[in-house]
Design a protein around this motif. Structure first.
Motif, PDB file in Angstrom:
ATOM      1  N   ALA A  18      -7.932 -11.078  -8.283  1.00 31.30           N
ATOM      2  CA  ALA A  18      -8.094 -10.926  -6.831  1.00 31.30           C
ATOM      3  C   ALA A  18      -7.830  -9.482  -6.445  1.00 31.30           C
ATOM      4  CB  ALA A  18      -7.134 -11.850  -6.084  1.00 31.30           C
ATOM      5  N   HIS A  19      -8.334  -9.136  -5.273  1.00 33.81           N
ATOM      6  CA  HIS A  19      -8.091  -7.814  -4.699  1.00 33.81           C
ATOM      7  C   HIS A  19      -6.760  -7.861  -3.946  1.00 33.81           C
ATOM      8  CE1 HIS A  19      -8.515  -4.595  -1.708  1.00 33.81           C
ATOM      9  NE2 HIS A  19      -9.282  -4.006  -2.613  1.00 33.81           N
ATOM     10  N   PRO A  20      -6.015  -6.768  -3.954  1.00 28.06           N
ATOM     11  CA  PRO A  20      -4.692  -6.807  -3.307  1.00 28.06           C
ATOM     12  C   PRO A  20      -4.704  -7.117  -1.811  1.00 28.06           C
ATOM     13  CG  PRO A  20      -5.170  -4.617  -4.236  1.00 28.06           C
ATOM     14  CD  PRO A  20      -6.218  -5.536  -4.735  1.00 28.06           C
ATOM     15  N   ALA A  73       3.970 -10.507   2.606  1.00 29.68           N
ATOM     16  CA  ALA A  73       3.706 -11.760   3.334  1.00 29.68           C
ATOM     17  C   ALA A  73       3.486 -12.911   2.361  1.00 29.68           C
ATOM     18  CB  ALA A  73       2.475 -11.587   4.225  1.00 29.68           C
ATOM     19  N   TYR A  74       2.851 -12.608   1.249  1.00 29.68           N
ATOM     20  CA  TYR A  74       2.596 -13.652   0.250  1.00 29.68           C
ATOM     21  C   TYR A  74       3.912 -14.238  -0.272  1.00 29.68           C
ATOM     22  CZ  TYR A  74       1.674 -15.624  -4.333  1.00 29.68           C
ATOM     23  OH  TYR A  74       1.661 -16.463  -5.413  1.00 29.68           O
ATOM     24  N   VAL A  75       4.851 -13.368  -0.594  1.00 35.91           N
ATOM     25  CA  VAL A  75       6.137 -13.864  -1.115  1.00 35.91           C
ATOM     26  C   VAL A  75       6.903 -14.582   0.004  1.00 35.91           C
ATOM     27  CG1 VAL A  75       8.337 -13.226  -2.188  1.00 35.91           C
ATOM     28  CG2 VAL A  75       6.224 -12.088  -2.904  1.00 35.91           C
ATOM     29  N   ARG A  76       6.874 -14.010   1.197  1.00 38.68           N
ATOM     30  CA  ARG A  76       7.541 -14.679   2.334  1.00 38.68           C
ATOM     31  C   ARG A  76       6.976 -16.068   2.560  1.00 38.68           C
ATOM     32  NH1 ARG A  76       7.509 -10.215   6.233  1.00 38.68           N
ATOM     33  NH2 ARG A  76       9.346  -9.066   5.617  1.00 38.68           N
ATOM     34  N   ALA A 113      -2.343  -3.742   1.857  1.00 41.01           N
ATOM     35  CA  ALA A 113      -2.050  -4.460   0.612  1.00 41.01           C
ATOM     36  C   ALA A 113      -0.545  -4.679   0.464  1.00 41.01           C
ATOM     37  CB  ALA A 113      -2.608  -3.692  -0.578  1.00 41.01           C
ATOM     38  N   ALA A 114       0.235  -3.644   0.781  1.00 43.21           N
ATOM     39  CA  ALA A 114       1.690  -3.796   0.673  1.00 43.21           C
ATOM     40  C   ALA A 114       2.160  -4.917   1.601  1.00 43.21           C
ATOM     41  CB  ALA A 114       2.379  -2.477   1.015  1.00 43.21           C
ATOM     42  N   ASP A 115       1.652  -4.924   2.827  1.00 39.37           N
ATOM     43  CA  ASP A 115       2.027  -5.987   3.772  1.00 39.37           C
ATOM     44  C   ASP A 115       1.587  -7.355   3.237  1.00 39.37           C
ATOM     45  OD1 ASP A 115       3.126  -4.161   5.507  1.00 39.37           O
ATOM     46  OD2 ASP A 115       1.315  -3.994   6.757  1.00 39.37           O
ATOM     47  N   ASN A 116       0.422  -7.367   2.617  1.00 35.05           N
ATOM     48  CA  ASN A 116      -0.115  -8.628   2.087  1.00 35.05           C
ATOM     49  C   ASN A 116       0.797  -9.199   0.996  1.00 35.05           C
ATOM     50  OD1 ASN A 116      -2.184 -10.609   2.073  1.00 35.05           O
ATOM     51  ND2 ASN A 116      -3.110  -9.674   0.251  1.00 35.05           N
TER      52      ASN A 116
END
Ligand code: GLA
Length: 662
Positions: free
Chosen positions: A449-451, A479-482, A473-476
């Motif tokens: 996947a793309h970041p 957010a993914y871990v959150r 991407a950093a925010d993504n």
């Protein structure tokens, strides 16, 4: 029957019509017409239902400027159609005829030193040349007008393996245009490129050039932008031809074939413009990791396609472009073909149908080799064709996503491969390969996947290395871990922003918080053959002097300057691995992280050389070993290939394959 895709364009299913396409590049222009009759007879015997025509036929179609010689192609198209073989028709624009270069030298690309790439090989076109583009559009238009409704036509194949670069004068102009679109003003460009360094400040757009040979290191953001621009220029060429063929045949899908893990095209961007994602794949039969290389490229291609895809080219036997070109031992061609099908290929095609007798590829195998129809290669190809014909209907069109995604991004790859970095030993593509290999050896199915993609459907996200990470991407990732996801990242992730500016603190603060890193003091890259001792394993390539914040040290460095410092950190569901563990250790680590995320191997207890892949409700089991194996497959299944019932245990011979249906 037409199956419109969400974007309204046709897709691969319009070409496969419930089958698996089987065939290859066919170059009838290299052969007398008598041979065509034999070709078609042998194609039918081999189960060939699709050929790709015209990839390098420009000089035959337009032998003189403006001339059109379509008669031979009319006859080939009719012959194929009459024999039930569909045609993937190529625009011939990757190899212009010599007259184009002679009359218009500006169509030829220049290398970094200003040297011309002449005709006499192939792919000698400048993506930026207005004259090239005009001639390419004209021949494409006439081909589309003539064959757009042809009953044999199943797909358009634009150009071939777009891969050219150009540092010439016309390219300088299109580079400036591209940069103006990106930055608007010279001030913005100067800021993005950091031209305060080494007196590089630009006062006039005319001073801005492609990164030509310089006395010492080129500006890294200029180099990065040149790679972005090159991918975009080639994409412009693709889109221009795609739009032409679409006008004449809106119901016929369009593709262009990628090279596997090719650095020159931002594939995530390109696939947005393709109806069918296709790839050429040539693992070395001698490479002990040939099957893993295949798996990686197939996982990548399926993820880009978000569904079935096309194996446009593979070799039935040896290629001609390695130092030593090995044939495929009996059974390997079948095994690797089914490996692609397992991972979502709905087309198994080759370069090329009939092996050439002349030209640079005369020692590259074909489905029909120099040994002819009695040759082992053709015999094996024919048996495979029959099998695919028999089972294709039960496989074609199925798709399954995996629970794990590996993140890969071309911009990060480009920026992370530049000159003058902490270690030239670190090759971002090889790091991706190492992490994918760990998952593959742990028998865990994986997507790419793309970041910046929506990652919320994945239980585990693996970031081998994303040196450049955009804010989005950093925010993504955070957010993914959150949101409940588990993330494991390797070193050199989140170092630079989109313009290759190093993030304050040496690593993006959002990631430092995510991984519980208080301070990243120094990198300690390792020499080839040097290891970083860690508890339980050895690290390679890289090590780091990290001060943990609220992370737990999952393992620590032992000995040397970093003795006692954390090597692998864990903060909740976020893991950070500051070295590249040796393969066995990385596999175990990945398996542990996956287990913590609730991800299981495709099958339990698989022998190392056996691979299991799910495609829809089918289970493909592939023995990459030369010895027979017994594999536990709980439950009762129907083996589509072996036409047998399988209960709990499956026997597979050398290079054996089973396709198990519930
Ligand atoms: C590429 C090209 C083909 C041929 C093969 C040889 O994939 O697309 O035209 O040159 O390589 O392996």
């Amino acid at each position: 029957m037409r199956t419109p895709r969400p974007d309204g364009h046709p897709g691969l299913a319009d070409a496969t019509r419930g089958r698996i396409l089987f065939g290859g590049d066919y170059n009838p222009e290299q052969w007398p017409e008598e041979t065509w009759q034999e070709d078609v007879r042998l194609m039918k015997e081999a189960g060939v239902n699709s050929v790709t025509l015209g990839v390098f036929a420009w000089a035959k179609l337009e032998p003189r400027p403006g001339a059109r010689e379509f008669g031979w192609l009319d006859r080939v198209m009719a012959l194929l159609h009459g024999n039930g073989v569909g045609v993937v028709l190529a625009t011939p624009t990757s190899s212009p005829p010599p007259w184009l270069g002679r009359l218009h030298p500006d169509t030829l690309p220049r290398d970094q030193d200003g040297r011309t790439e002449w005709w006499g090989g192939r792919q000698h076109f400048s993506h930026s040349s207005a004259v090239y583009r005009r001639h390419a559009a004209a021949i494409t238009e006439d081909l589309a007008a003539r064959y757009g409704d042809h009953p044999a036509l199943t797909m358009w194949h634009v150009n071939n393996e777009y891969c050219t670069y150009d540092w010439g004068d016309e390219a300088a102009g299109t580079f400036r245009r591209w940069l103006r679109d990106r930055y608007g003003t010279l001030d913005a460009l100067n800021s993005a490129w950091g031209t305060a360094f080494w007196s590089q400040g630009y006062g006039d757009w005319a001073e801005v050039l492609p990164p030509r040979r310089a006395h010492y290191l080129n500006n890294p953001t200029q180099v990065l932008d040149f790679k972005r621009y090159t991918s975009d220029m080639l994409l412009e060429c693709y889109v221009a031809e795609r739009d032409i063929v679409r006008r004449y045949s809106p119901h016929v899908p369009v593709t262009t074939n990628f090279m596997p893990m090719w650095a020159g095209q931002d594939a995530w961007r390109w696939v947005q413009e393709e109806d069918v994602v296709s790839v050429d794949l040539y693992p070395d039969p001698r490479d002990p990791f040939g099957a893993q290389h295949g798996a990686l490229v197939q996982d990548m291609t399926r993820s880009q396609a978000r569904g079935p895809w096309m194996l446009m080219e593979q070799a039935a036997g040896p290629v001609n472009w390695r130092g030593v070109n090995h044939p495929k031992p009996p059974g390997l061609n079948r095994l690797w073909s089914f490996q692609a099908v397992a991972r979502g290929a709905d087309a198994v095609c080759y370069f090329q149908w009939r092996q050439s007798r002349q030209g640079a590829e005369k020692f590259h195998s074909g489905m029909l080799g120099h040994a002819g129809e009695q040759g082992r290669t053709y015999q094996e190809v024919s048996r495979l064709g029959a099998e695919l014909d028999r089972v294709g209907g039960e496989i074609s069109g199925r798709h399954s996503a995996c629970e794990v995604a590996v993140l890969h991004d071309w911009h990060a790859w480009w920026a992370g491969s530049q000159d003058a970095r902490p270690s030239r030993e670190v090759d971002p593509a090889e790091v991706v390969r190492a992490w994918h290999r760990a998952l593959w050896e742990a028998h865990i199915g994986t997507d790419f996947a793309h970041p910046e993609h929506d990652l919320s459907g994945y239980a585990l996200v693996v970031v081998p290395q994303l040196y450049l990470l955009t804010d989005a991407a950093a925010d993504n990732l955070v957010a993914y871990v959150r949101g409940g996801g588990t993330l494991v990242s390797g070193f050199l992730t989140g170092i630079a922003d989109e313009e290759d500016r190093v993030r304050p603190g040496g690593m993006d603060v959002r990631l430092r918080e995510l991984f519980g890193i208080r301070t990243l003091h120094e990198w300690w890259p390792l020499d080839p053959g040097e290891y970083a001792g860690c508890d339980g394993f050895r690290g390679t390539l890289w090590s780091e002097e990290i001060e943990a914040g609220d992370a737990v040290a999952h393992s620590r460095y032992q000995g040397g300057e970093l003795d006692g410092l954390p090597a692998v950190l864990r903060r909740g569901r976020a893991w950070y691995v500051s070295t590249l563990p040796e393969p066995d250790a990385l596999r175990e680590l990945v398996a542990d992280v996956a287990a913590a995320a609730g991800v299981r191997p495709v099958l339990d207890g698989l022998p190392a050389e056996v691979e299991a892949v799910r495609r829809g409700d089918l289970l493909f089991v592939l023995n990459h070993g030369r010895d027979p194996v017994t594999v536990a497959v709980p439950g009762t299944h129907r083996d589509l290939l072996g036409r047998r019932r399988v209960t709990d245990s499956l026997e597979l011979g050398r290079y054996g394959v089973a396709v198990l249906s519930p």
